[in-house]
Design a protein around this motif. Structure first.
Motif, PDB file in Angstrom:
ATOM      1  N   ASP A  47      -2.831 -19.646  -3.048  1.00 43.05           N
ATOM      2  CA  ASP A  47      -2.048 -19.497  -3.342  1.00 43.05           C
ATOM      3  C   ASP A  47      -1.533 -18.229  -4.887  1.00 43.05           C
ATOM      4  N   ASP A  48      -2.408 -16.708  -4.519  1.00 46.90           N
ATOM      5  CA  ASP A  48      -2.544 -15.895  -5.504  1.00 46.90           C
ATOM      6  C   ASP A  48      -2.058 -14.638  -4.324  1.00 46.90           C
ATOM      7  N   SER A  49      -1.197 -14.705  -3.779  1.00 49.74           N
ATOM      8  CA  SER A  49      -0.417 -13.534  -2.526  1.00 49.74           C
ATOM      9  C   SER A  49      -1.357 -12.197  -2.905  1.00 49.74           C
ATOM     10  N   ALA A  50      -1.050 -11.910  -4.148  1.00 46.30           N
ATOM     11  CA  ALA A  50      -1.185 -10.328  -4.299  1.00 46.30           C
ATOM     12  C   ALA A  50      -2.654 -10.717  -3.573  1.00 46.30           C
ATOM     13  N   HIS A  51      -3.611 -11.343  -4.631  1.00 48.33           N
ATOM     14  CA  HIS A  51      -5.459 -11.330  -4.185  1.00 48.33           C
ATOM     15  C   HIS A  51      -5.355 -11.589  -2.648  1.00 48.33           C
ATOM     16  N   ALA A  52      -4.768 -12.093  -2.311  1.00 48.44           N
ATOM     17  CA  ALA A  52      -5.030 -12.397  -1.123  1.00 48.44           C
ATOM     18  C   ALA A  52      -4.973 -11.620   0.282  1.00 48.44           C
ATOM     19  N   GLN A  53      -3.182 -10.425   0.059  1.00 50.15           N
ATOM     20  CA  GLN A  53      -3.408  -9.490   0.393  1.00 50.15           C
ATOM     21  C   GLN A  53      -4.603  -8.259  -0.151  1.00 50.15           C
ATOM     22  N   LYS A  54      -5.300  -8.724  -0.707  1.00 47.99           N
ATOM     23  CA  LYS A  54      -6.368  -7.405  -1.377  1.00 47.99           C
ATOM     24  C   LYS A  54      -7.545  -7.966  -0.855  1.00 47.99           C
ATOM     25  N   VAL A  55      -7.940  -9.322  -0.832  1.00 49.88           N
ATOM     26  CA  VAL A  55      -9.071  -9.262  -0.498  1.00 49.88           C
ATOM     27  C   VAL A  55      -9.171  -8.909   1.550  1.00 49.88           C
ATOM     28  N   THR A  56      -8.086  -9.894   2.145  1.00 51.29           N
ATOM     29  CA  THR A  56      -7.843  -9.445   3.512  1.00 51.29           C
ATOM     30  C   THR A  56      -7.968  -7.975   4.519  1.00 51.29           C
ATOM     31  N   SER A  57      -7.384  -6.989   2.898  1.00 51.96           N
ATOM     32  CA  SER A  57      -6.686  -5.857   3.112  1.00 51.96           C
ATOM     33  C   SER A  57      -8.403  -4.948   3.376  1.00 51.96           C
ATOM     34  N   GLU A 172      23.717  19.688  -3.274  1.00 53.16           N
ATOM     35  CA  GLU A 172      24.245  20.169  -2.032  1.00 53.16           C
ATOM     36  C   GLU A 172      23.275  19.162  -1.178  1.00 53.16           C
ATOM     37  N   ALA A 173      22.050  19.413  -0.819  1.00 52.55           N
ATOM     38  CA  ALA A 173      20.624  19.392   0.298  1.00 52.55           C
ATOM     39  C   ALA A 173      19.695  19.148  -0.320  1.00 52.55           C
ATOM     40  N   GLY A 174      18.966  18.150   0.147  1.00 50.39           N
ATOM     41  CA  GLY A 174      17.617  17.590   0.001  1.00 50.39           C
ATOM     42  C   GLY A 174      17.606  17.002  -1.922  1.00 50.39           C
ATOM     43  N   ILE A 175      15.818  17.021  -2.359  1.00 50.37           N
ATOM     44  CA  ILE A 175      15.502  16.025  -3.363  1.00 50.37           C
ATOM     45  C   ILE A 175      15.430  16.585  -4.283  1.00 50.37           C
ATOM     46  N   LYS A 176      15.730  16.036  -5.581  1.00 53.49           N
ATOM     47  CA  LYS A 176      15.168  16.513  -6.873  1.00 53.49           C
ATOM     48  C   LYS A 176      13.256  16.194  -6.966  1.00 53.49           C
ATOM     49  N   SER A 177      13.186  14.867  -6.310  1.00 50.35           N
ATOM     50  CA  SER A 177      12.481  14.920  -6.981  1.00 50.35           C
ATOM     51  C   SER A 177      11.990  13.698  -5.858  1.00 50.35           C
ATOM     52  N   ALA A 178      10.855  12.598  -5.968  1.00 51.11           N
ATOM     53  CA  ALA A 178      10.364  11.582  -4.709  1.00 51.11           C
ATOM     54  C   ALA A 178       8.814  10.857  -4.907  1.00 51.11           C
ATOM     55  N   THR A 179       9.061   9.467  -5.410  1.00 49.00           N
ATOM     56  CA  THR A 179       7.981   9.106  -5.537  1.00 49.00           C
ATOM     57  C   THR A 179       7.619   8.179  -3.886  1.00 49.00           C
ATOM     58  N   ILE A 180       6.217   8.444  -4.013  1.00 46.78           N
ATOM     59  CA  ILE A 180       5.978   7.366  -2.414  1.00 46.78           C
ATOM     60  C   ILE A 180       4.658   6.465  -2.362  1.00 46.78           C
ATOM     61  N   GLN A 181       4.331   5.397  -2.535  1.00 46.22           N
ATOM     62  CA  GLN A 181       3.232   4.706  -2.383  1.00 46.22           C
ATOM     63  C   GLN A 181       2.864   4.607  -1.427  1.00 46.22           C
ATOM     64  N   VAL A 182       1.190   4.325  -1.064  1.00 49.68           N
ATOM     65  CA  VAL A 182       0.506   4.174  -0.189  1.00 49.68           C
ATOM     66  C   VAL A 182      -0.365   3.381  -0.257  1.00 49.68           C
ATOM     67  N   ASP A 183      -0.402   2.104   0.445  1.00 49.31           N
ATOM     68  CA  ASP A 183      -1.733   0.962   0.559  1.00 49.31           C
ATOM     69  C   ASP A 183      -2.395   1.560   1.732  1.00 49.31           C
ATOM     70  N   ALA A 184      -3.129   2.033   1.410  1.00 48.44           N
ATOM     71  CA  ALA A 184      -4.775   2.072   1.976  1.00 48.44           C
ATOM     72  C   ALA A 184      -6.157   2.134   1.298  1.00 48.44           C
ATOM     73  N   PRO A 185      -6.522   1.714   2.179  1.00 47.11           N
ATOM     74  CA  PRO A 185      -8.591   1.674   1.052  1.00 47.11           C
ATOM     75  C   PRO A 185      -8.751   3.571   0.857  1.00 47.11           C
ATOM     76  N   TYR A 186      -8.765   4.130  -0.042  1.00 47.68           N
ATOM     77  CA  TYR A 186      -8.887   5.156   0.237  1.00 47.68           C
ATOM     78  C   TYR A 186      -8.132   6.754   0.374  1.00 47.68           C
ATOM     79  N   ALA A 187      -7.068   5.836  -0.009  1.00 52.02           N
ATOM     80  CA  ALA A 187      -5.407   7.005  -0.013  1.00 52.02           C
ATOM     81  C   ALA A 187      -5.764   8.228  -0.952  1.00 52.02           C
ATOM     82  N   PHE A 188      -6.449   7.535  -2.018  1.00 53.55           N
ATOM     83  CA  PHE A 188      -6.019   8.688  -3.237  1.00 53.55           C
ATOM     84  C   PHE A 188      -7.670   9.674  -2.845  1.00 53.55           C
TER      85      PHE A 188
END
Length: 369
Positions: A47-57, A172-188
């Motif tokens: 019923d709460d998909s965000a909570h469900a994903q957290k529990v199963t993960s 010209e080429a490349g990027i000025k900046s980028a932000t990514i999110q890594v969703d894994a336990p202990y990723a930080f």
């Protein structure tokens, strides 16, 4: 006649394994798994998909952790039997298998030992990585894009879910900046040692004279806060700008102006998100990243350890923590740990585990300022 003697190595591994078991606390791990299994079996879980994903993960992560512990214990027992078999029968095939298993177990135990060092307040969290080009012009923008690909490949190799929240392309080429999110336990906890200034030395593909060029990029790593945590961000403290998402060359990605940029006026913190299809989704994602950064800043200020987690990163001379040298020789070296490899292309392909493990051990041993 085959005479394998791995007794010292096996004894050392058993001692290390005993230390790891005491830190991990197997009984607590089994209790957590039982509790999460009960939550996962609730009929209204989804019923709460965000909570469900957290529990199963979390359940999957803890089950994998327990399975790895049980597997290592079994493999240590089997290794002793295999050595005895090889010596008793003079079997070269068994001897080769035992030698390979010894090396494999030493590697697995080394990785698990590093994992037990991740016991900081935020270490268990998913990570948000921001890469910014620094000094070096177009080479720096290209280098920032190389680092973005490196972290995406690293996450892919570990089967970690990753989202690209925002990319700002250079002219010209490349990027000025980028932000990514890594969703894994202990990723930080794992990736936090990557924070700092990275330096690239190479023969510039953008220099017609073919001269060697030094360029810099900054990597910031912050923990992603829980949905249940709150850090108040008053509406009058932020400015929200809406713009059209774009790719290289200014090509339109979305047909509507759905990308969102949020500026936190008191601190000057800027967060953008353009990966979602709707403005509402992008704003929600950007606000969560902003809250993560502000929470980290708040904790750093409270502890008076501003450089402990994210630090002040200038992306210029005198501040680099890792050098990637492509010319006149090939080497990647971490200047904090002195860990180095002579295959930059492999590192840029995501082979970072050696650097990360050395960084985690270095951080644990380094005196706290």
């Amino acid at each position: 006649m085959i005479e394998l003697d791995f007794s010292e190595q096996i004894a050392a591994m058993r001692a290390t394994f005993g230390d790891i078991r005491s830190v991990i606390d197997i009984d607590r791990l089994r209790t957590d798994i039982a509790d999460l299994n009960e939550q996962a079996g609730a009929p209204d879980l989804w019923d709460d998909s965000a909570h469900a994903q957290k529990v199963t993960s979390e359940l999957s992560h803890r089950q994998s952790e327990l399975a790895r512990i049980v597997s290592i214990e079994s493999r240590l027992d089997d290794l002793e039997v295999l050595v005895e078999l090889a010596n008793a029968e003079g079997d070269q095939e068994s001897a080769d298998e035992a030698t390979a298993e010894l090396a494999s177990l030493q590697k697995v135990l080394g990785e698990l030992e590093v994992h037990t060092l991740l016991n900081g307040e935020f270490d268990i969290r998913p990570a948000v990585i921001t890469i910014r080009s620094g000094a070096g012009g177009v080479d720096a923008a290209d280098f920032a894009e190389m680092l973005l690909r490196m972290y995406l490949r690293w996450a892919e190799q570990h089967d970690y879910p990753v989202q690209v929240l925002d990319v700002g392309y250079a002219d010209e080429a490349g990027i000025k900046s980028a932000t990514i999110q890594v969703d894994a336990p202990y990723a930080f906890g794992t990736l936090s040692v990557e924070a700092g200034t990275h330096r690239l030395v190479r023969m510039s593909p953008f220099n017609s004279a073919g001269k060697r060029q030094t360029s810099f990029a900054a990597v910031e790593v912050v923990p992603l806060i829980e949905q249940t945590e709150s850090i108040e961000v008053p509406e009058n403290d932020i400015r929200v700008d809406v713009f059209r998402s774009s790719g290289p060359g200014g090509q339109s990605v979305n047909t509507t102006d759905s990308a969102v940029r949020i500026t936190h006026l008191p601190t000057g913190t800027v967060v953008s998100c353009q990966n979602e299809k709707s403005q509402i989704q992008n704003r929600a994602a950007a606000m969560r990243v902003l809250q993560s950064r502000l929470l980290l800043l708040q904790r750093e200020q409270e502890a008076a350890t501003k450089k402990e987690l994210a630090g002040v990163i200038t992306a210029s001379w005198g501040d680099q923590m890792r050098s990637y040298v492509l010319a006149p020789y090939q080497m990647v070296k971490d200047l904090r740990t002195n860990y180095e490899v002579n295959n930059p292309s492999q590192v840029f392909d995501g082979d970072l585990d050696g650097f990360i493990a050395a960084g985690i051990r270095w951080r644990k041993q380094a005196p706290q300022d």
